[in-house]
Design an enzyme around this catalytic site. Structure first.
Site, PDB file in Angstrom:
ATOM      1  CG  ASN A   5     -10.200  -8.581  10.464  1.00 14.40           C
ATOM      2  OD1 ASN A   5     -10.922  -8.311   9.514  1.00 14.40           O
ATOM      3  ND2 ASN A   5      -8.887  -8.529  10.389  1.00 14.40           N
ATOM      4  NE  ARG A  20      -8.295  -4.477   9.588  1.00 19.34           N
ATOM      5  CZ  ARG A  20      -7.935  -5.100   8.458  1.00 19.34           C
ATOM      6  NH1 ARG A  20      -8.389  -6.303   8.195  1.00 19.34           N
ATOM      7  NH2 ARG A  20      -7.112  -4.511   7.604  1.00 19.34           N
ATOM      8  CG  LEU A  38       8.073  -2.248   6.493  1.00 16.83           C
ATOM      9  CD1 LEU A  38       9.595  -2.361   6.521  1.00 16.83           C
ATOM     10  CD2 LEU A  38       7.601  -1.623   5.196  1.00 16.83           C
ATOM     11  NE  ARG A  96      -1.893  -6.048  -1.364  1.00 22.01           N
ATOM     12  CZ  ARG A  96      -2.294  -5.655  -0.164  1.00 22.01           C
ATOM     13  NH1 ARG A  96      -2.165  -4.400   0.199  1.00 22.01           N
ATOM     14  NH2 ARG A  96      -2.817  -6.513   0.679  1.00 22.01           N
ATOM     15  CD  GLU A 107      -3.556  -4.005  12.313  1.00 24.59           C
ATOM     16  OE1 GLU A 107      -4.247  -3.381  11.498  1.00 24.59           O
ATOM     17  OE2 GLU A 107      -2.874  -5.012  12.026  1.00 24.59           O
ATOM     18  CG  HIS A 158      -1.649  -1.158   6.823  1.00 21.77           C
ATOM     19  ND1 HIS A 158      -0.694  -1.073   5.822  1.00 21.77           N
ATOM     20  CD2 HIS A 158      -2.203  -2.378   6.711  1.00 21.77           C
ATOM     21  CE1 HIS A 158      -0.675  -2.197   5.135  1.00 21.77           C
ATOM     22  NE2 HIS A 158      -1.583  -3.006   5.661  1.00 21.77           N
ATOM     23  CG  ASP A 177       8.035 -15.727   4.010  1.00 24.32           C
ATOM     24  OD1 ASP A 177       9.026 -15.190   4.551  1.00 24.32           O
ATOM     25  OD2 ASP A 177       7.144 -16.312   4.649  1.00 24.32           O
ATOM     26  CD  GLU A 211       5.759  -6.385  15.027  1.00 19.85           C
ATOM     27  OE1 GLU A 211       5.788  -7.529  15.508  1.00 19.85           O
ATOM     28  OE2 GLU A 211       4.698  -5.744  14.849  1.00 19.85           O
ATOM     29  CG  ASN A 212       9.509 -10.611  13.405  1.00 17.56           C
ATOM     30  OD1 ASN A 212       9.858 -10.761  14.560  1.00 17.56           O
ATOM     31  ND2 ASN A 212       8.238 -10.537  13.050  1.00 17.56           N
TER      32      ASN A 212
END
Length: 403
Positions: free
Chosen positions: A7, A95, A213, A245, A388, A184, A286, A337-338
């Site tokens: 990538n 990628r 996300l 964004r 990915e 994505h 964050d 995931e978190n």
């Protein structure tokens, strides 16, 4: 087969070497600060603890050729490497962010494909040139193996025209390719297939809403394994609120800012891509920092959480209406995931639609995957760790075996 996944960005190269078809990672790392006074290579050998396996090298890395040479050297290094020499590598998967309408599937790299990527590069001027540099260097370093490009936009090329077109003069689509492309795609495709495996059903039978996300975020409606709508647009700026964004806004805001603040188009673009989203609302991008601030009573941090969940719920609801029937909502990527609070806020109030969240399960830390809906919920809610690199390696292997 040993597949090296690359990538390559404008100033970095991320890599992972996988043993296929098992998909076991052998080594991974990143080359950063290419072209600056001092660059770094951070390399991790798998398996092993991070402390035992991590190697950091600091030195000037003037260009991608130097960076890729560092990668190949450390992969075959007697102490830090995992192969005897680079002849053990059977293929390279790359990628590429944007394939435009030209690429609806992974492609075996040749001069025509390279020219095609260069042709659509105006659609992703910050990403595709770096990917091209990585491809060209890797082809020179590995001239005897097949190289495959996997596009972030390819999975979304099944979206119908009524969904991807903008209501602008049609000539602008014909002349400049202005339309929604989505991003994505590699992640949405991977978690769709993985969710089908976990549900024990063919992906062709399922209607899914996949929710990726992270610092960049997108939501996709997946019908029978194919994307039929997605939240990002011609660029990754559109859709849900992200770290820096804005996501969707009234387009007239751009001319309003230009007129009232004297801002140039580039300044407005920088504002929307780098200074908006969560950081624009509360000064933090964050979600961990935002949660900590919320716990201390920060009202704008609380507002940021509520806004991001509201926008995600809007897309889930819209795609539910498009699909007509939903078998599962699948959360993935760093926040998906978190972050149990974002997941909870994103599906709250959906019980009348057949989705009931198990709050105790949702509060647990996810591993490779977990189910966070109640046992009797007609619509399942899953958390699936995205991969990915594995998806790129799989698609690279399939292309190379089919040559």
């Amino acid at each position: 087969m040993k597949i090296l996944v690359i990538n390559s960005g404008s100033s970095s190269i991320k890599y992972q070497l996988l043993d296929m078809p098992a998909g076991n990672p052998m080594a991974s790392g990143v080359v950063e600060r290419i072209g600056l006074d001092m660059g770094t290579l951070t390399h991790k050998k798998h398996p092993g603890t991070e402390a035992e396996a991590k190697t950091v090298i600091e030195r000037p890395i003037p260009d991608h050729a130097t960076g890729m040479k560092l990668v190949t050297d450390i992969l075959a290094d007697p102490e830090h490497g995992v192969i005897r020499d680079t002849s053990e590598i059977d293929g390279v998967g790359h990628r590429v962010v944007h394939g435009g309408e030209r690429f609806a599937a992974p492609a075996l790299v040749d001069d025509t494909v390279v020219a095609g990527i260069r042709e659509v590069s105006p659609l992703a001027p910050l990403h595709n040139p770096g990917a091209l540099a990585g491809i060209e260097v890797a082809r020179a370093l590995f001239p005897k193996v097949g190289h495959v490009v996997v596009f972030d936009t390819a999975f979304h090329q099944t979206i119908p025209q009524s969904a991807y077109m903008y209501a602008l003069p049609y000539e602008l689509y014909e002349e400049l390719g202005i339309r929604r492309y989505g991003f994505h795609g590699t992640s949405h495709k991977y978690v769709s297939r993985r969710a089908a495996e976990l549900l024990g059903r063919p992906v062709e039978e399922l209607n899914l809403i996949t929710v990726h996300l992270g610092n960049g975020s997108s939501v996709t409606a997946v019908q029978g394994g194919k994307s039929i709508d997605t939240s990002m647009g011609m660029t990754p700026l559109a859709g849900v609120i992200m770290g820096t964004r804005s996501g969707n806004i009234d387009p007239a805001v751009i001319s309003f800012l230009a007129e009232r603040k004297g801002m140039s188009i580039q300044e407005v673009n920088d504002l929307l891509t780098k200074k908006s989203g969560l950081v624009g609302i509360c000064g933090m991008s964050d979600m961990r920092d935002i949660h900590a601030a919320r716990e201390k009573g920060d009202a704008r941090a609380q507002l940021a959480l509520e806004m991001v969940c509201h926008r995600i719920r809007m897309y889930i609801g819209a795609y539910w209406a498009e699909l007509g029937r939903v078998d599962a909502v699948v959360f993935t990527a760093g926040i998906g995931e978190n972050d149990p609070e974002v997941r909870l806020g994103s599906v709250s109030g959906m019980e009348p639609l057949g989705l009931t969240l198990d709050r105790e399960a949702n509060a647990r830390r996810a591993g490779e995957w977990m189910r966070i809906s109640t046992p009797d919920s007609p619509v399942q809610v899953l958390v699936v760790r995205t991969n990915e690199e594995l998806e790129i390696a799989r698609e690279t292997m399939e292309i190379l075996r089919g040559r």
